[in-house]
Write an enzyme that holds these catalytic residues in place. Structure first.
Site, PDB file in Angstrom:
ATOM      1  CG  ASP A   1      -2.618  -5.487   5.289  1.00  0.00           C
ATOM      2  OD1 ASP A   1      -1.888  -6.438   5.027  1.00  0.00           O
ATOM      3  OD2 ASP A   1      -2.256  -4.932   6.557  1.00  0.00           O
TER       4      ASP A   1
ATOM      5  CG  ASP B   1      -2.456  -0.640  11.675  1.00  0.00           C
ATOM      6  OD1 ASP B   1      -3.635  -0.400  11.334  1.00  0.00           O
ATOM      7  OD2 ASP B   1      -1.552  -0.242  11.220  1.00  0.00           O
TER       8      ASP B   1
ATOM      9  NE  ARG C   1      -3.549   2.519   0.971  1.00  0.00           N
ATOM     10  CZ  ARG C   1      -4.631   3.379   0.310  1.00  0.00           C
ATOM     11  NH1 ARG C   1      -4.851   2.695  -0.586  1.00  0.00           N
ATOM     12  NH2 ARG C   1      -5.031   4.557   0.911  1.00  0.00           N
TER      13      ARG C   1
HETATM   14  C1  UD1 Z   1      -2.017   4.054   7.016  1.00  0.00           C
HETATM   15  C2  UD1 Z   1      -1.211   2.779   7.689  1.00  0.00           C
HETATM   16  C3  UD1 Z   1      -2.350   1.778   7.997  1.00  0.00           C
HETATM   17  C4  UD1 Z   1      -3.409   2.204   9.108  1.00  0.00           C
HETATM   18  C5  UD1 Z   1      -3.959   3.456   8.771  1.00  0.00           C
HETATM   19  C6  UD1 Z   1      -4.878   4.107   9.775  1.00  0.00           C
HETATM   20  C7  UD1 Z   1       0.670   2.769   6.146  1.00  0.00           C
HETATM   21  C8  UD1 Z   1       1.491   1.991   5.222  1.00  0.00           C
HETATM   22  N1  UD1 Z   1      -0.489   2.251   6.616  1.00  0.00           N
HETATM   23  O1  UD1 Z   1      -2.734   3.564   6.046  1.00  0.00           O
HETATM   24  O2  UD1 Z   1      -1.437   0.546   8.845  1.00  0.00           O
HETATM   25  O3  UD1 Z   1      -4.408   1.282   9.534  1.00  0.00           O
HETATM   26  O4  UD1 Z   1      -2.979   4.327   8.398  1.00  0.00           O
HETATM   27  O5  UD1 Z   1      -4.150   4.312  10.719  1.00  0.00           O
HETATM   28  O6  UD1 Z   1       1.020   3.718   7.002  1.00  0.00           O
HETATM   29  N2  UD1 Z   1      -9.618   6.997   2.889  1.00  0.00           N
HETATM   30  C9  UD1 Z   1     -10.348   7.426   1.998  1.00  0.00           C
HETATM   31  N3  UD1 Z   1      -9.759   8.214   0.888  1.00  0.00           N
HETATM   32  C10 UD1 Z   1      -8.506   8.507   0.701  1.00  0.00           C
HETATM   33  C11 UD1 Z   1      -7.562   8.100   1.748  1.00  0.00           C
HETATM   34  C12 UD1 Z   1      -8.155   7.372   2.674  1.00  0.00           C
HETATM   35  O7  UD1 Z   1     -11.407   7.261   1.785  1.00  0.00           O
HETATM   36  O8  UD1 Z   1      -8.020   9.131  -0.083  1.00  0.00           O
HETATM   37  C13 UD1 Z   1      -9.986   6.259   3.874  1.00  0.00           C
HETATM   38  C14 UD1 Z   1      -9.680   4.734   3.969  1.00  0.00           C
HETATM   39  O9  UD1 Z   1     -10.344   3.846   3.228  1.00  0.00           O
HETATM   40  C15 UD1 Z   1      -9.791   4.534   5.265  1.00  0.00           C
HETATM   41  C16 UD1 Z   1      -9.598   5.690   6.214  1.00  0.00           C
HETATM   42  O10 UD1 Z   1      -9.812   6.766   5.295  1.00  0.00           O
HETATM   43  O11 UD1 Z   1     -10.974   4.070   5.751  1.00  0.00           O
HETATM   44  C17 UD1 Z   1      -8.243   5.622   6.732  1.00  0.00           C
HETATM   45  O12 UD1 Z   1      -6.976   5.753   5.753  1.00  0.00           O
HETATM   46  P1  UD1 Z   1      -5.623   6.296   5.881  1.00  0.00           P
HETATM   47  O13 UD1 Z   1      -5.490   7.117   7.100  1.00  0.00           O
HETATM   48  O14 UD1 Z   1      -5.116   7.089   4.460  1.00  0.00           O
HETATM   49  O15 UD1 Z   1      -4.808   5.110   5.958  1.00  0.00           O
HETATM   50  P2  UD1 Z   1      -3.440   4.451   5.142  1.00  0.00           P
HETATM   51  O16 UD1 Z   1      -2.664   5.632   4.873  1.00  0.00           O
HETATM   52  O17 UD1 Z   1      -3.873   3.889   3.878  1.00  0.00           O
END
Ligand code: UD1
Length: 433
Positions: free
Chosen positions: A119, A318, A95
């Protein structure tokens, strides 16, 4: 894919000291940030995990070489020969590959990026990443699963995120360091790993205000002005929580060397509510001294609590599989509410195979503690759930065998060796043919 398993047998209290490695969710972003400047950056406290290798392969395909020059030290060499194309075979494995978008777009004005994998829990869109970068002047076209991003020179913008997304904050931040003018990110994510990235960017010559807060202010510099830098990766609070959970279900007394209490405050409070004794040791009171850490003692049965996941400083999603595992053997009933990823209760079926009494529905799980789990073969569905199943095995009678070990290896630096050194009865074996 290998077919190794982790075998665990209940062995009583854990004792000793465990060193907490650097954070996966920081180091991968720091590695991507080395795209921003030519030269050699050295990262220390780098965990020995599979995802670091995958990110290294992805960056090598783009033009930055990485080499492990010591047990926890990785040298990143950017000689300026960059091709801003992130191929599907590599992107789909992790990711965090999405994190090359911001640096490449801000510095080179174009990127071809296959949509990321990683994941497999629920859909993980990138709309907030793209919306923020669009506000800075970028355009995006999606063709055959590839995002084609373009920008002349990005310009500063006032961006308010709908949700404090970790990835969106990081991509906007790493693009904004090269934008013309000032970018303000409101409702920014403020996980310790984001502050770590900010500190690395500042060491590279970026101008960033509000580090650690939900408003980041970035004054862009001219492309070419950032320089390589050395940086120590922040310790992994999720790995630290894993060892806390291991002690919680096994009993015992363990020192977590390097763990940062100030990065885990809410979790530590809730773990104390469950009956763990946790103190900060050595170094500064805020735990910021690298020589310091945490000491944890556990005696008797845990108490149940209710928990809801939230963006930092709330309880991280997490941590949740670990918390559910602890509740599975605690005294009473606990309700766990997931506010980030609806699909993240799949490991519950595996815990049920071990005798846990859990009912999961949508965003909620009701966990009725049982005095004792019972060992069985289970399969890890993802990194954190895999570690939680290993922890569950420590609390189960008989033998627990965890398959899907490759998931655990993505984010854990020698989980088996570290637990064995604390007295756990645990080993890795090849699965029988
Ligand atoms: C990161 C972590 C992951 C952790 C998560 C939340 C890494 C590699 N991964 O993932 O382990 O579980 O933070 O703490 O650092 N969302 C949207 N649109 C977007 C971006 C996000 O809808 O453009 C939603 C996602 O689907 C999710 C939520 O926002 O439901 C959180 O996502 P985000 O904080 O961006 O997590 P990651 O960066 O993917």
């Amino acid at each position: 894919m290998n077919d190794e398993r982790i075998l665990i047998r209940r062995a009583g209290p854990l004792r000793g000291e465990v060193a907490i490695p650097g954070a996966k969710n920081s180091v991968l972003k720091l590695m991507a940030a080395t795209l921003l400047a030519d030269g050699t950056s050295t990262l220390t406290n780098v965990p020995d995990i599979v995802d670091v290798g995958i990110m290294g392969d992805l960056l090598a395909a783009i033009g930055v070489r990485s080499e492990r020059v010591g047990p926890d030290t990785v040298r990143m060499v950017n000689d300026g020969n960059i091709s801003p194309v992130a191929p599907y075979e590599l992107v789909e494995r992790i990711r965090a590959s999405i994190n090359v978008l911001g640096p490449l777009l801000g510095r080179f004005g174009r990127v071809s990026l296959s949509l990321p994998g990683g994941d497999d829990f629920g859909s993980r869109p990138i709309d907030m990443h793209l919306k923020g970068l669009e506000a800075m002047g970028a355009t995006f076209e999606l063709r055959h699963g590839v995002v084609e991003a373009r920008a002349e020179r990005l310009h500063g913008a006032d961006i308010t995120l709908d949700f404090p997304s970790v990835g969106a904050t990081e991509n906007i931040l790493t693009a904004a360091v090269h934008a013309k003018g000032t970018t303000v990110i409101d409702n920014a994510a403020r996980e310790p790993e984001i502050a770590d990235l900010c500190n690395f960017l500042v060491a590279m010559g970026a101008h960033i205000g509000g580090i650690g807060s939900s408003t980041l202010v970035i004054e862009g510099v001219e492309p070419g002005q950032l320089h390589a830098a050395d940086h120590q990766v922040v310790p992994d609070r999720i790995q630290a929580a894993t060892y806390l959970a291991a002690v919680a279900v096994s009993g015992g007394e363990v020192v977590l060397r390097g763990a940062r209490a100030d990065h885990m405050e809410m979790l530590l409070r809730r773990f104390r509510d469950m009956g763990l004794s946790i103190t900060t040791i050595g170094g500064a009171l805020d735990g910021s001294d690298a020589g310091g850490g945490l000491a944890v003692w556990a005696e008797g049965r845990l108490r149940s609590i209710d928990v809801a996941t939230l963006p930092y400083p709330g309880i991280a999603t997490d941590y949740k599989p670990l918390i559910v595992t602890m509740l599975a053997v605690a005294d009473g009933v606990g309700i766990v509410t997931e506010n980030l990823y609806p699909g993240r209760f799949r490991y519950v079926e595996e815990l049920q195979r071990l005798g846990a009494d859990i009912r999961a529905d949508g965003h909620h799980a009701v966990v009725r503690g049982v005095p004792q789990l019972s060992g069985a073969p289970v399969r890890a569905p993802d990194i954190r759930a895999g570690a939680a199943l290993v922890v569950a095995g420590l609390a189960a009678d008989g033998e627990t065998s965890v398959a899907g070990v490759h998931h655990v290896d993505r984010g854990y630096d020698d989980l088996v060796g570290r637990l064995a050194a604390l007295g756990a009865d645990i080993e890795r074996v090849d699965a029988p043919a």
